[in-house]
Design a protein around this motif. Structure first.
Motif: not given
Lengths: 286, 318
Positions: A47-52, A229-235
């Motif tokens: 959810p975080i590292f797979d960036q296409d 709340g949760a940081s933008p990279e957190q899903p």
């Protein structure tokens, strides 16, 4: 006592199971837990590292069934992994409010007197004066944003309700004959509170817990949406909505899926809470 | 009169505690508040000047009394961002929030009142189940997501309403109305769910009372029984819910204002949080809590006013 409470719960369970809406709510919640636990088996994307970067803000397709976000991350994967944060958002604030609020409510209701009337009740009144979101924002301002601080802020907002409900129930119960009997045979106050009063307060608290979980999920999503709340990279589903806000005009589906997911899960908690209320208090008018 | 005085007196300790909690908020800052406000790179002189400005060199209790004295004189301090008076900032932002809160409440009432009455008048029918379903959906859909969906449909696709922004009523009433429709509908729908349930259960209870049975036995029409006899009494507990709701809306429109970019009170708090303007946050939180306390007093008094049983009971006891 134990056999009696078992039969009360067994009866409530039967009533609950006869309520289709409540069962559907429970199924939705179990679905959330299932998705949270088995997230890695439900999607092969991280959810975080797979960036296409070739598929930024792509519309739903066979490769990305719910499309992708502004960094080319798979929305379905972020939703699936986001179920973990949503589950945590449902549990953590309510657990905080329960484990802090219930002992205070038990003490306050059972002991009464100055500490109850002038300290705890007034503190609860004061805490209740703060609009919950404002309280969360104030705490975010001083403690800093982040998922855990948001959880703490939401939990503090729930405290008055848990203290009040427990206190009210204890006051109603503490002069009942079985409590007087327990006191007359020399049971300690702690034993009376934990063994004889708490189990009888639990049905009401159970309903409160379920409904508070629904509120907690919406609050967490709201706080993540406004960026405290949760940081933008957190899903987190709220963070997903925050991202979607910028693309409402061009890529509306980015906002659709996280919102639907939040609504479905909150609906589940609300239906279950309603079902529990009806099951545990059959006097409620249908 | 005695009821009013007693109720206001009972709020004093609550207000005192609220003020202490808000004051202590600044003390929760990790480390020295002056350093946190100015940042790690601030010079020791600047930090010392800030400490002096905030009165942090004095004992805590003195700081509190200095602060509360100013607050009671109507001085909420100055913004740490540009030195603007916080009173001025709040007064500038309040009208939009009050308008949104009242608008949302009106929408909630317009949905909840007919649905709640219908549900109670026809329990366990299709209409009742439909209203319950609407209420359940209203409680479950996050209002900020509903707001986003409304923007997509009414602003982007249909282009009939603005997606964001706010026009003050006195600048252009028509544009003002257009700019608040989406936010008040999105927020009002959620609030209607709670109100609808309250109206339904309250009406159900009243409809089972003896005087309603008598009214029916006299041959009065259903409409007369519902609206002439039952509604008045059923609305008494609804007043409390409405009051709590209105108080909550005044402080709870934070996200709505953020989505629709409305320069209201909630937006002021969010902006201040991100600008680390702790003085504005502190004052805004205090004002919203005081609002809640006063609205609760007003609701209690209204409750006593509309229900003679409460008024006479309380006077009888006192």
């Amino acid at each position: 006592m134990n056999r009696k409470s078992q039969s009360v719960y067994a009866l409530a369970f039967h009533r609950f199971m006869r309520n289709k809406q409540a069962v559907l709510g429970a199924v939705i919640i179990l679905g959330l837990v299932f998705v949270a636990v088995f997230a890695p088996f439900l999607t092969h994307y991280d959810p975080i590292f797979d960036q296409d970067y070739n598929a930024v803000l792509a519309s739903p397709s066979s490769a990305h069934i719910f499309g992708t976000d502004d960094l080319g991350r798979d929305t379905f994967a972020r939703l699936v992994y986001g179920a973990r944060l949503t589950t945590a958002a449902a549990v953590l604030p309510v657990a905080f409010a329960f484990f802090v609020g219930v002992p205070i409510g038990l003490y306050s209701g059972y002991k009464g007197g100055f500490i109850d009337q002038w300290i705890i009740t007034r503190l609860v009144d004061a805490l209740q004066a703060f609009p919950s979101l404002m309280l969360a924002l104030a705490l975010a301002a001083v403690l800093g944003g982040g998922f855990l601080n948001a959880m703490l802020a939401i939990g503090i907002g729930f405290l008055p309700a848990f203290i009040r409900i427990t206190r009210g129930q204890v006051i109603a119960l503490k002069n009942q004959e079985y409590i007087l009997a327990a006191r007359s045979i020399g049971c300690s106050n702690l034993r009376i509170a934990l063994v004889h009063i708490l189990p009888n307060v639990m049905p009401t608290l159970l309903v409160q817990i379920t409904l508070a979980m629904a509120t907690a999920i919406i609050s967490e999503a709201g706080l993540s949406y406004i960026g405290v709340g949760a940081s933008p990279e957190q899903p987190s589903w709220g963070s997903l909505l925050r991202t979607a806000q910028s693309y409402l005009v061009t890529q509306p589906w980015v906002a659709a899926f996280p919102g639907l997911a939040i609504s479905l899960v909150v609906l589940g908690f609300n239906m279950m809470g309603d079902g529990l209320r009806r099951a545990l208090d059959p006097k409620i008018k249908q | 009169m005695r009821v009013i005085i007693k109720r206001i007196a009972s709020a004093i300790p609550v207000l005192a505690l609220v003020s202490i909690m808000v004051f202590l908020m600044l003390q929760l800052l990790p480390g020295d508040p002056a350093t946190v406000i100015l940042g790690e790179e601030a010079t020791p002189e600047a930090v010392e000047a800030m400490r002096e400005h905030l009165g942090l060199n004095k004992p805590l209790i003195v700081q509190y009394f200095d602060w509360i004295t100013k607050v009671l004189q109507g001085n909420l301090g100055e913004s740490l961002v540009d030195g603007t008076s916080v009173n001025q900032l709040i007064m500038e932002r309040l009208p939009a929030t009050i308008e949104l809160a009242l608008g949302s409440f009106l929408v909630a009432l317009l949905i909840a009142l007919p649905c709640g009455i219908l549900s109670a008048a026809r329990p366990n029918t299709f209409a009742d189940h439909l209203c319950s379903f609407i209420s359940m959906i209203g409680m479950s859909i996050p209002h900020f997501w509903l707001g986003m969906m409304c923007i997509i449909v009414f602003a982007v696709e249909l282009g009939v309403l603005p997606a964001s922004g706010y026009v003050p009523f006195f600048d252009d009433p028509a544009e003002n109305l257009k700019s608040i429709i989406l936010p008040v509908v999105a927020t009002g729908f959620r609030e209607s769910a709670i109100l609808m349930r309250m109206i339904r259960s309250s009406m159900l209870e009243v409809l089972q009372s003896d005087y309603i049975r008598t009214a029916k036995a006299k041959g009065l029409s259903e409409m007369t029984v519902l609206f002439g006899h039952a509604l008045k009494n059923a609305m008494i507990p609804v007043i409390t819910t409405s009051g709590i709701m209105l108080a909550g809306l005044l402080g709870g429109l934070v996200i709505t204002e953020s989505i629709f970019n409305i320069p209201g009170y909630g937006k002021l708090v969010i902006d201040s949080v991100f600008n680390r303007d702790f003085i504005t946050v502190q004052s805004a939180i205090l004002v919203s809590a005081v609002f809640v306390v006063f609205i609760n007093i007003a609701v209690d008094l209204l409750y006593a006013f509309v229900d003679p049983r409460i008024r006479l009971g309380k006077e009888g006891n006192s």
